[in-house]
Write a protein that holds these residues in place. Structure first.
Motif, PDB file in Angstrom:
ATOM      1  N   LEU A  54       2.186   1.585  17.631  1.00 52.06           N
ATOM      2  CA  LEU A  54       0.959   1.247  16.914  1.00 52.06           C
ATOM      3  C   LEU A  54       0.115   0.371  17.829  1.00 52.06           C
ATOM      4  N   PHE A  69       6.686   6.476   7.018  1.00 51.30           N
ATOM      5  CA  PHE A  69       6.688   7.712   6.238  1.00 51.30           C
ATOM      6  C   PHE A  69       8.099   8.059   5.769  1.00 51.30           C
ATOM      7  N   GLN A  77      -2.054   5.128  15.835  1.00 52.19           N
ATOM      8  CA  GLN A  77      -0.602   5.193  15.765  1.00 52.19           C
ATOM      9  C   GLN A  77      -0.137   6.534  16.329  1.00 52.19           C
ATOM     10  N   PHE A  95      -4.543  13.528   4.438  1.00 54.83           N
ATOM     11  CA  PHE A  95      -4.492  12.439   3.471  1.00 54.83           C
ATOM     12  C   PHE A  95      -4.815  12.959   2.074  1.00 54.83           C
ATOM     13  N   TYR A 148       0.851  -1.180   0.000  1.00 56.53           N
ATOM     14  CA  TYR A 148       0.000   0.000   0.000  1.00 56.53           C
ATOM     15  C   TYR A 148       0.886   1.228   0.000  1.00 56.53           C
ATOM     16  N   TYR A 163       0.978   5.697  -0.227  1.00 54.67           N
ATOM     17  CA  TYR A 163       0.152   6.856   0.114  1.00 54.67           C
ATOM     18  C   TYR A 163       0.907   8.154  -0.139  1.00 54.67           C
ATOM     19  N   SER A 182      -6.987   3.434  -4.500  1.00 56.81           N
ATOM     20  CA  SER A 182      -7.986   2.740  -3.692  1.00 56.81           C
ATOM     21  C   SER A 182      -8.828   3.715  -2.872  1.00 56.81           C
ATOM     22  N   GLU A 183      -8.294   4.887  -2.601  1.00 57.52           N
ATOM     23  CA  GLU A 183      -9.031   5.895  -1.848  1.00 57.52           C
ATOM     24  C   GLU A 183      -8.399   7.254  -2.125  1.00 57.52           C
ATOM     25  N   TYR A 236      -9.597   0.874  13.310  1.00 60.21           N
ATOM     26  CA  TYR A 236      -8.833  -0.343  13.052  1.00 60.21           C
ATOM     27  C   TYR A 236      -7.548  -0.327  13.868  1.00 60.21           C
ATOM     28  N   ASN A 237      -6.921   0.852  13.922  1.00 62.72           N
ATOM     29  CA  ASN A 237      -5.752   1.011  14.762  1.00 62.72           C
ATOM     30  C   ASN A 237      -5.500   2.475  15.045  1.00 62.72           C
ATOM     31  N   SER A 260      -3.888  -8.771   3.837  1.00 61.28           N
ATOM     32  CA  SER A 260      -4.855  -8.615   4.920  1.00 61.28           C
ATOM     33  C   SER A 260      -4.421  -7.576   5.931  1.00 61.28           C
ATOM     34  N   SER A 261      -3.276  -6.948   5.698  1.00 59.44           N
ATOM     35  CA  SER A 261      -2.752  -6.050   6.717  1.00 59.44           C
ATOM     36  C   SER A 261      -2.346  -4.720   6.128  1.00 59.44           C
ATOM     37  N   THR A 262      -2.940  -3.644   6.608  1.00 54.57           N
ATOM     38  CA  THR A 262      -2.524  -2.327   6.143  1.00 54.57           C
ATOM     39  C   THR A 262      -1.829  -1.545   7.247  1.00 54.57           C
ATOM     40  N   TYR A 263      -1.584  -2.163   8.375  1.00 55.13           N
ATOM     41  CA  TYR A 263      -1.085  -1.376   9.498  1.00 55.13           C
ATOM     42  C   TYR A 263       0.408  -1.143   9.401  1.00 55.13           C
ATOM     43  N   GLY A 264       0.917  -0.309  10.322  1.00 53.07           N
ATOM     44  CA  GLY A 264       2.354  -0.089  10.384  1.00 53.07           C
ATOM     45  C   GLY A 264       2.859   0.781   9.253  1.00 53.07           C
ATOM     46  N   TYR A 265       2.345   1.993   9.178  1.00 51.60           N
ATOM     47  CA  TYR A 265       2.824   2.965   8.215  1.00 51.60           C
ATOM     48  C   TYR A 265       4.286   3.321   8.460  1.00 51.60           C
ATOM     49  N   LEU A 285       7.840  12.011   9.595  1.00 52.33           N
ATOM     50  CA  LEU A 285       7.109  11.427  10.714  1.00 52.33           C
ATOM     51  C   LEU A 285       7.753  10.096  11.081  1.00 52.33           C
TER      52      LEU A 285
END
Lengths: 116, 112
Positions: free
Chosen positions: B49, A107, B34, A45, A31, A33, A55-56, B31-32, A100-105, B44
């Motif tokens: 998280l 930057f 951070q 965003f 993913y 951004y 996607s968005e 969902y989460n 299945s996982s979008t977490y843990g951005y 950043l």
């Protein structure tokens, strides 16, 4: 530790010109951004990109903006005809090493765009 | 529409103090959440998280808690140091979306 790399760190452009901001996301992330931060304001965003398509997107991301992943490593944001109000710090980010996982951005360090 | 608020907007403390930064959000369907650190003119850095099913996460001197039902998270910094001086941002990801919604941040200054 893997990093998100952005170039250039600072870009000055004349109003009406096209700019391309470049990013190299983390290699196994799925993913991608773009966010922006106008001086003194919140991080906002702009757009998310997954599986080679948007996607968005936010209301800010109008027809003047486009994103592309031209090859397996780069992710770009193009502003077709810059306005003074496009002056901001633009952040690229990536996340999600599984579908299945979008977490843990993570930057990047940002590109400061100044439109004069 | 998700709104994220952080208080205080700025905080100045002497070195060694324990401190708490607060974050609240209006939509509990997250969902989460951070926590990030932002140094002046820089990017950043992700600090912690917390998934929606978790109550807290710890990393070194940092501890973040999440109370989803009340729409709150706190970041606790123990034994603060001058190097902790930065802006701390809270961001939430709502269920079904990929974007992060950021708060306005808390600007922290730790003096020696």
């Amino acid at each position: 530790e893997p990093e998100v790399t952005q170039t250039p760190s600072h870009q000055v452009t004349q109003m009406g010109q096209e700019v391309i901001l470049r990013c190299v996301p983390i290699s196994n992330h799925l993913y991608f951004y773009w966010y922006r931060q106008i001086l003194g304001q919140k991080v906002e965003f702009l757009v998310s990109f997954y599986n080679n398509e948007i996607s968005e997107k936010s209301e800010i991301f109008d027809d003047q903006f486009s994103v592309e992943r031209p090859d397996g490593s780069n992710f770009t944001l193009k502003i077709r005809s810059t306005k003074l109000e496009d002056s901001a710090m633009y952040f690229c980010a990536s996340s999600g090493n599984s579908q299945s996982s979008t977490y843990g951005y993570t930057f990047g360090s940002g590109t400061r765009l100044t439109v004069v | 529409k998700q709104e994220v608020t952080q208080i205080p907007a700025a905080l100045s403390v002497p070195e060694g103090e324990n401190l708490v930064l607060n974050c609240s959000f209006t939509d509990s369907a997250i969902y989460n959440l951070q926590w990030f650190r932002q140094d002046p003119g820089k990017g950043l850095t992700s600090l912690l998280l917390i998934q929606s099913s978790q109550r807290e996460q710890t990393s070194g001197r940092l501890n973040a808690s999440l109370d989803k039902s009340s729409g709150r998270s706190t970041l606790y910094i123990a034994a603060s140091q001058p190097g902790d001086s930065a802006t701390y941002l809270c961001a939430v990801m709502n269920t079904g979306f990929q974007k992060l919604v950021f708060g306005t941040g808390t600007r922290l200054l730790v003096s020696p």
